[in-house]
Design an enzyme around this catalytic site. Structure first.
Site, PDB file in Angstrom:
ATOM      1  N   ASP A 181     -11.058 -31.080 -21.225  1.00 22.09           N
ATOM      2  CA  ASP A 181     -10.603 -29.812 -20.636  1.00 22.09           C
ATOM      3  C   ASP A 181     -10.496 -28.770 -21.745  1.00 22.09           C
ATOM      4  O   ASP A 181      -9.489 -28.690 -22.444  1.00 22.09           O
ATOM      5  CB  ASP A 181      -9.262 -30.004 -19.943  1.00 22.09           C
ATOM      6  CG  ASP A 181      -8.838 -28.759 -19.150  1.00 22.09           C
ATOM      7  OD1 ASP A 181      -9.374 -27.666 -19.430  1.00 22.09           O
ATOM      8  OD2 ASP A 181      -7.976 -28.887 -18.269  1.00 22.09           O
ATOM      9  N   HIS A 186      -5.218 -23.273 -23.314  1.00 23.73           N
ATOM     10  CA  HIS A 186      -4.438 -24.320 -23.972  1.00 23.73           C
ATOM     11  C   HIS A 186      -4.613 -24.365 -25.486  1.00 23.73           C
ATOM     12  O   HIS A 186      -4.046 -25.235 -26.141  1.00 23.73           O
ATOM     13  CB  HIS A 186      -4.811 -25.674 -23.369  1.00 23.73           C
ATOM     14  CG  HIS A 186      -4.694 -25.724 -21.878  1.00 23.73           C
ATOM     15  ND1 HIS A 186      -3.482 -25.622 -21.234  1.00 23.73           N
ATOM     16  CD2 HIS A 186      -5.633 -25.824 -20.903  1.00 23.73           C
ATOM     17  CE1 HIS A 186      -3.682 -25.672 -19.919  1.00 23.73           C
ATOM     18  NE2 HIS A 186      -4.970 -25.798 -19.702  1.00 23.73           N
ATOM     19  N   ILE A 201      -0.233 -23.150 -23.393  1.00 25.37           N
ATOM     20  CA  ILE A 201       0.562 -24.136 -22.673  1.00 25.37           C
ATOM     21  C   ILE A 201      -0.144 -25.488 -22.672  1.00 25.37           C
ATOM     22  O   ILE A 201      -1.347 -25.588 -22.926  1.00 25.37           O
ATOM     23  CB  ILE A 201       0.830 -23.693 -21.220  1.00 25.37           C
ATOM     24  CG1 ILE A 201      -0.495 -23.555 -20.448  1.00 25.37           C
ATOM     25  CG2 ILE A 201       1.617 -22.394 -21.207  1.00 25.37           C
ATOM     26  CD1 ILE A 201      -0.303 -23.274 -18.965  1.00 25.37           C
ATOM     27  N   GLY A 204      -1.716 -29.309 -17.533  1.00 27.74           N
ATOM     28  CA  GLY A 204      -0.916 -29.948 -16.505  1.00 27.74           C
ATOM     29  C   GLY A 204      -1.189 -31.442 -16.406  1.00 27.74           C
ATOM     30  O   GLY A 204      -0.266 -32.245 -16.208  1.00 27.74           O
TER      31      GLY A 204
END
Length: 299
Positions: A181, A186, A201, A204
């Site tokens: 990903d 990120h 961040i 998830g």
């Protein structure tokens, strides 16, 4: 702009072939903070069941303008996995991803639910079923159904039976993204700020992996082969370096509810969590017969 329901719901299943090695399996384990030798050493390597979320992942395959969807609209709302056999530590798998339903939430947006079945190419056996719920901001108002009858798993109104702390590292997202990903949200501070965050961040699905690891440690004595089902809703993003606190409520011999919080901020990262143990399940996945029939008829 509402999404184009008819175009999306009639999209044919997307098939993806994915070959991975023990190195990839170790890298995923490190990405979710693993320390047990069984998951980070190639001699007798055991894959975490949560790795099924990245196996044969097709990416977001409907960003074209004709569908009325753009990547910036997409939020990850829910995630669940059901293991039918243990994830191999290396091999080639085939994923078949299908849009199971699309819910119209009006001015709030729309929910697109997808199911991915993961098969071992060697013998076509079913390894796992992965269900994903995506929330599309601004995609509602197309006149579709508002609910599919499924309800989130409730969190008990009592103190948790167990708590497991799992700290993340400052470079956790930098490690996890190497599992596939590469969203700049990120890793790139400028892109993160453009999306409304002070800094990049955590993915998830990385938080989801941490929760799965906490549950395996807290409820299965570290035996990853016992986890057969895991699901939760995403609530609040996590920043790399924060500590995750997973609260566990025992609901049966092999069933627990859970919720994962960010300890430093006191906010909920994952909620409505459900986990089942006892080893891979041979039961049917979460897609009901009506969805199967509708998709096979192209409706």
């Amino acid at each position: 702009m509402p999404l184009d329901y008819e175009r999306l719901i009639r999209m044919p299943p997307r098939e993806t072939i994915h070959t991975f090695t023990t190195r990839d399996t170790i890298l995923y384990a490190l990405g979710i903070g693993a320390e047990r030798l069984a998951h980070i050493y190639e001699d007798g390597l055991i894959a975490y069941p949560m790795m099924s979320v990245i196996a044969a992942y097709p990416g977001f395959f409907a960003p074209e303008p004709e569908y009325g969807v753009t990547p910036r609209q997409v939020l990850h709302g829910e995630q669940s996995i059901r293991l039918h056999r243990m994830m191999p530590a290396a091999g080639t798998v085939r994923g078949v991803t299908t849009i199971t339903d699309i819910l119209d939430k009006g001015a709030k947006g729309a929910v697109v639910n997808l199911t991915r079945s993961i098969h071992d190419v060697a013998d076509d056996s079913l390894i796992a079923t992965v269900d994903t719920g995506l929330f599309l901001r601004g995609g509602g108002g197309f006149g579709g159904i508002t609910t599919n009858g499924r309800r989130p798993h409730p969190i008990p109104d009592r103190p948790a039976d167990k708590e497991v702390r799992t700290p993340t590292r400052e470079n956790q997202a930098a490690i996890y993204r190497l599992s596939g990903d590469y969203n700049p949200l990120h890793i790139d501070p400028a892109r993160a700020q453009a999306m409304g965050f002070d800094k990049p961040i955590l993915h998830g699905l990385c938080t989801f992996g941490f929760a799965g690891r906490a549950l395996i440690e807290g409820q299965a004595g570290g035996d990853a082969s016992r986890l057969s089902r895991l699901g939760a809703r995403f609530s609040t993003p996590v920043f790399p370096g924060e500590t995750l606190l997973t609260r566990i409520w025992i609901e049966g011999k092999e069933r627990v509810a859970f919720q994962t919080l960010v300890e430093e901020r006191g906010v909920i990262a994952l909620t409505n969590g459900l986990a089942e143990f006892g080893g891979p399940s041979q039961q049917d996945d979460c897609v009901d017969d009506a969805h199967r029939t509708r998709r096979s008829q192209g409706k």
